[in-house]
Design a protein around this motif. Sequence first.
Motif, PDB file in Angstrom:
ATOM      1  N   SER A  85      18.603  49.497  -4.798  1.00 46.76           N
ATOM      2  CA  SER A  85      19.351  48.207  -5.289  1.00 46.76           C
ATOM      3  C   SER A  85      20.315  47.697  -4.294  1.00 46.76           C
ATOM      4  O   SER A  85      20.276  48.412  -3.085  1.00 46.76           O
ATOM      5  CB  SER A  85      20.145  48.844  -6.457  1.00 46.76           C
ATOM      6  N   ASN A  86      21.018  46.636  -4.449  1.00 46.31           N
ATOM      7  CA  ASN A  86      21.830  45.860  -3.648  1.00 46.31           C
ATOM      8  C   ASN A  86      22.847  45.234  -4.489  1.00 46.31           C
ATOM      9  O   ASN A  86      22.680  44.731  -5.578  1.00 46.31           O
ATOM     10  CB  ASN A  86      21.100  44.759  -2.864  1.00 46.31           C
ATOM     11  N   GLY A  87      24.452  45.828  -4.237  1.00 42.30           N
ATOM     12  CA  GLY A  87      25.451  45.074  -4.861  1.00 42.30           C
ATOM     13  C   GLY A  87      26.157  44.287  -4.058  1.00 42.30           C
ATOM     14  O   GLY A  87      27.381  44.181  -4.097  1.00 42.30           O
ATOM     15  N   ALA A  88      25.830  43.650  -2.984  1.00 39.56           N
ATOM     16  CA  ALA A  88      26.524  43.171  -2.073  1.00 39.56           C
ATOM     17  C   ALA A  88      27.352  41.819  -2.482  1.00 39.56           C
ATOM     18  O   ALA A  88      28.446  41.215  -1.956  1.00 39.56           O
ATOM     19  CB  ALA A  88      25.762  42.565  -0.755  1.00 39.56           C
ATOM     20  N   SER A  89      26.623  41.163  -3.426  1.00 42.51           N
ATOM     21  CA  SER A  89      27.536  39.974  -4.152  1.00 42.51           C
ATOM     22  C   SER A  89      28.254  40.160  -5.128  1.00 42.51           C
ATOM     23  O   SER A  89      28.739  39.030  -5.825  1.00 42.51           O
ATOM     24  CB  SER A  89      26.321  38.962  -4.518  1.00 42.51           C
ATOM     25  N   GLY A  90      28.521  41.535  -5.498  1.00 39.96           N
ATOM     26  CA  GLY A  90      29.226  42.036  -6.727  1.00 39.96           C
ATOM     27  C   GLY A  90      28.346  41.979  -7.790  1.00 39.96           C
ATOM     28  O   GLY A  90      28.830  42.519  -8.942  1.00 39.96           O
ATOM     29  N   ASP A 134      22.340  41.086   3.408  1.00 40.33           N
ATOM     30  CA  ASP A 134      22.752  39.919   2.656  1.00 40.33           C
ATOM     31  C   ASP A 134      21.786  39.567   1.627  1.00 40.33           C
ATOM     32  O   ASP A 134      20.392  39.561   1.797  1.00 40.33           O
ATOM     33  CB  ASP A 134      23.242  39.091   3.779  1.00 40.33           C
ATOM     34  N   LEU A 135      22.257  38.867   0.426  1.00 39.86           N
ATOM     35  CA  LEU A 135      21.387  38.383  -0.425  1.00 39.86           C
ATOM     36  C   LEU A 135      20.674  37.267   0.315  1.00 39.86           C
ATOM     37  O   LEU A 135      19.637  36.932  -0.426  1.00 39.86           O
ATOM     38  CB  LEU A 135      22.259  37.911  -1.789  1.00 39.86           C
ATOM     39  N   ASN A 177      20.401  39.792 -12.381  1.00 36.09           N
ATOM     40  CA  ASN A 177      20.574  38.327 -12.021  1.00 36.09           C
ATOM     41  C   ASN A 177      21.633  38.275 -10.993  1.00 36.09           C
ATOM     42  O   ASN A 177      22.033  37.036 -10.807  1.00 36.09           O
ATOM     43  CB  ASN A 177      21.432  38.143 -13.405  1.00 36.09           C
ATOM     44  N   GLY A 178      21.431  39.063 -10.006  1.00 36.95           N
ATOM     45  CA  GLY A 178      22.310  38.690  -8.964  1.00 36.95           C
ATOM     46  C   GLY A 178      21.612  37.765  -7.889  1.00 36.95           C
ATOM     47  O   GLY A 178      22.293  37.379  -6.751  1.00 36.95           O
ATOM     48  N   LEU A 179      20.495  37.766  -7.875  1.00 39.16           N
ATOM     49  CA  LEU A 179      19.561  37.142  -6.779  1.00 39.16           C
ATOM     50  C   LEU A 179      19.311  35.807  -7.105  1.00 39.16           C
ATOM     51  O   LEU A 179      18.862  35.339  -8.075  1.00 39.16           O
ATOM     52  CB  LEU A 179      18.048  37.960  -6.455  1.00 39.16           C
TER      53      LEU A 179
END
Length: 179
Positions: A85-90, A134-135, A177-179
């Motif tokens: 997972s990646n939560g870099a953008s919130g 980073d996204l 939905n963050g990408l």
Amino acid sequence: MAAEPTSTESAAPPKTSKKGKLIQGGVILALMAVEGVAIFYFANSLSPAPTSAQGAMVAGRSSEAEAASDTGKLSEIEIAECRTSNGASGKLVYFQVKVVALVDPLRLEDAKKLIEANKGRIQDRINFVFRSADLAHLAEPNLDTIKRRIKFELDRILDDPKLVQQVLLPDFTPSGNGL
């Protein structure tokens, strides 16, 4: 007195037949095709042929190893298949990832042994690369930055920068939905 126009002298333009319109359209299409071919050959005659280095750069290849992979000189090894997972953008984005490495066929057995012996460390570093990315890097069409970072981590873990020639991501499925 002025002569009145007779019924045979009408002010309407003469009607063209369907056959005439078809011939006219065919002539226009033929002229456009000839013009396109002429422009193509004229443009090719003005530009020189690319050198092998330019040809590789145009095709998106950055190294000889990538060019060699197209000729089938490298062997594939599945490195890992993981969910991360990646939560870099919130916003949390999950990824299903499969990582494959291209290695020299002469060193295939050594590579398999090293990868199996370091499987946990390799999977940890792959997860780290995705969690810290980073996204913008995750949205790249070829994922070049991610591949380069994974290769760097593999080179560090396996202690041999020439063992893995290239990293492939044949299965990269983001969800969320963050990408």
